[in-house]
Design an enzyme around this catalytic site. Structure first.
Site, mmCIF file in Angstrom:
data_model
loop_
_atom_site.group_PDB
_atom_site.id
_atom_site.type_symbol
_atom_site.label_atom_id
_atom_site.label_comp_id
_atom_site.label_asym_id
_atom_site.label_seq_id
_atom_site.Cartn_x
_atom_site.Cartn_y
_atom_site.Cartn_z
ATOM 1 N N ASP A 30 -15.004 -1.349 34.105
ATOM 2 C CA ASP A 30 -14.877 -1.325 35.566
ATOM 3 C C ASP A 30 -13.572 -1.988 36.023
ATOM 4 O OD1 ASP A 30 -15.675 -0.722 38.133
ATOM 5 O OD2 ASP A 30 -16.894 -2.526 38.363
ATOM 6 N N HIS A 47 -7.162 4.663 35.983
ATOM 7 C CA HIS A 47 -7.927 5.349 34.934
ATOM 8 C C HIS A 47 -7.007 5.711 33.760
ATOM 9 C CE1 HIS A 47 -11.276 5.308 37.595
ATOM 10 N NE2 HIS A 47 -10.825 6.250 38.410
ATOM 11 N N LEU A 141 -16.622 2.853 12.268
ATOM 12 C CA LEU A 141 -17.108 2.574 13.622
ATOM 13 C C LEU A 141 -17.737 3.824 14.253
ATOM 14 C CD1 LEU A 141 -16.964 0.586 16.176
ATOM 15 C CD2 LEU A 141 -14.949 1.914 16.813
HETATM 16 C C1 FPP Z 1 -14.774 2.359 36.683
HETATM 17 O O1 FPP Z 1 -13.669 1.905 37.436
HETATM 18 C C2 FPP Z 1 -14.308 3.298 35.673
HETATM 19 C C3 FPP Z 1 -14.634 4.627 35.635
HETATM 20 C C4 FPP Z 1 -15.535 5.257 36.609
HETATM 21 C C5 FPP Z 1 -14.076 5.513 34.610
HETATM 22 C C6 FPP Z 1 -13.691 4.892 33.307
HETATM 23 C C7 FPP Z 1 -12.883 5.874 32.567
HETATM 24 C C8 FPP Z 1 -11.841 5.605 31.746
HETATM 25 C C9 FPP Z 1 -11.410 4.234 31.400
HETATM 26 C C10 FPP Z 1 -11.016 6.689 31.139
HETATM 27 C C11 FPP Z 1 -11.703 7.978 30.755
HETATM 28 C C12 FPP Z 1 -12.599 7.893 29.603
HETATM 29 C C13 FPP Z 1 -12.397 8.446 28.384
HETATM 30 C C14 FPP Z 1 -13.493 8.405 27.375
HETATM 31 C C15 FPP Z 1 -11.140 9.065 27.997
HETATM 32 P P1 FPP Z 1 -13.674 2.102 39.021
HETATM 33 O O2 FPP Z 1 -12.898 3.321 39.342
HETATM 34 O O3 FPP Z 1 -15.078 2.102 39.528
HETATM 35 O O4 FPP Z 1 -12.903 0.834 39.472
HETATM 36 P P2 FPP Z 1 -13.106 0.033 40.851
HETATM 37 O O5 FPP Z 1 -14.442 -0.652 40.746
HETATM 38 O O6 FPP Z 1 -11.962 -0.910 40.829
HETATM 39 O O7 FPP Z 1 -13.034 1.039 41.947
#
Ligand code: FPP
Length: 257
Positions: A30, A47, A141
């Protein structure tokens, strides 16, 4: 190969005072959006940076001798985000699988995908299935990608499977036990997580592995995911190694009186 990695891991781990390593670490990645916004960048940039962190986390998990690493990459609730962000996340996942699969196979990493496969784009589904198939022989892993995943949705699908077996006369309702439920979850072939980490400062589970988290230890890091480097990962592992896991019982040094 597994034995060697584990043996080496014991050495590198003792260097930082890490005496026990969780077998299964699950991470809620997150803070990407906030990380980007605080720098005047579009949320999608967070992201994109998050994928870099993800690659480093996989390598670090291998170095520490972790056997299973589950990453929450897209929840069943994330579809409600703006269409442009959803498309960006889909494209990132596609690119990750496409670009990194060879490297993962070389590193002996087995990929597993959990989450609902219903109503997913056919080509994305094929790509994910392919990643599982092409890494099925890997013995290092296990990288579990939670995609289109929501614990309540997983649970509903499991209840439906059990109800169908009861309807078919294969199982009596009164005989259903915890193992039957576990066997119907997406994680049926995986051990429960020992440590659940959430980055980005929030302290909640957000519908992640609710059943499987029964005896997990929790670690909430203030660090946003794009900055969760190997040092931050080690902080979580060190905190875990100092926890006293009792599973509802007493610690080994308790007298019982
Ligand atoms: C939460 O941050 C994160 C996500 C919803 C997506 C996580 C995805 C990745 C790290 C990359 C894609 C994955 C792969 C497997 C390639 P948020 O957007 O909710 O952050 P915020 O709370 O600051 O808004």
């Amino acid at each position: 190969m597994t034995a060697t990695v584990e043996f080496e891991a014991v050495d590198v781990n003792s260097e930082i005072g890490l005496m026990s390593v969780p077998r299964h670490v699950a991470i809620i990645m997150d803070g990407n959006g906030r990380w980007a916004q605080s720098r005047g960048l579009p949320r999608t940039e967070g992201h994109r940076r998050g994928v870099k962190t993800l690659r480093e986390a996989v390598k670090h998990a291998q170095k520490r001798g972790i056997s299973y690493l589950t990453l929450f990459s897209f929840s069943s609730e994330n579809w409600s985000r703006p269409q442009q962000e959803v498309s960006f996340l889909m494209a990132l996942l596609r690119r990750f699988v496409h670009d990194d699969l060879k490297e993962l196979i070389k590193a002996n990493v087995r990929v597993r995908v959990i989450g609902s496969k219903e109503n997913l784009d056919k080509s994305l589904l094929t790509l994910l299935n392919d990643a599982e198939l092409k890494t099925a022989h890997c013995t290092g892993l296990v990288l579990v990608i939670a995609f289109n995943y929501g614990a309540r949705d997983e649970y509903v699908r499991a209840v439906r499977k059990l109800a169908a077996r009861v309807e078919a006369g294969e199982l009596k309702a009164a005989d259903i036990g915890e193992d039957d439920v576990s066997a119907c979850l997406d994680t049926s072939d995986l051990p429960d997580p020992d440590l659940i980490v959430r980055t980005g400062g929030e302290q909640r589970l957000s519908n992640f592995l609710l059943w499987q988290a029964a005896y997990a230890e929790f670690y909430f890091a203030p660090t946003p995911w794009p900055e969760f480097d190997s040092g931050a990962f080690d902080d979580a592992l060190l905190a875990f190694s100092n926890r006293d896991r009792r599973y509802g019982g007493l610690s080994s040094d308790a007298t019982g009186t």
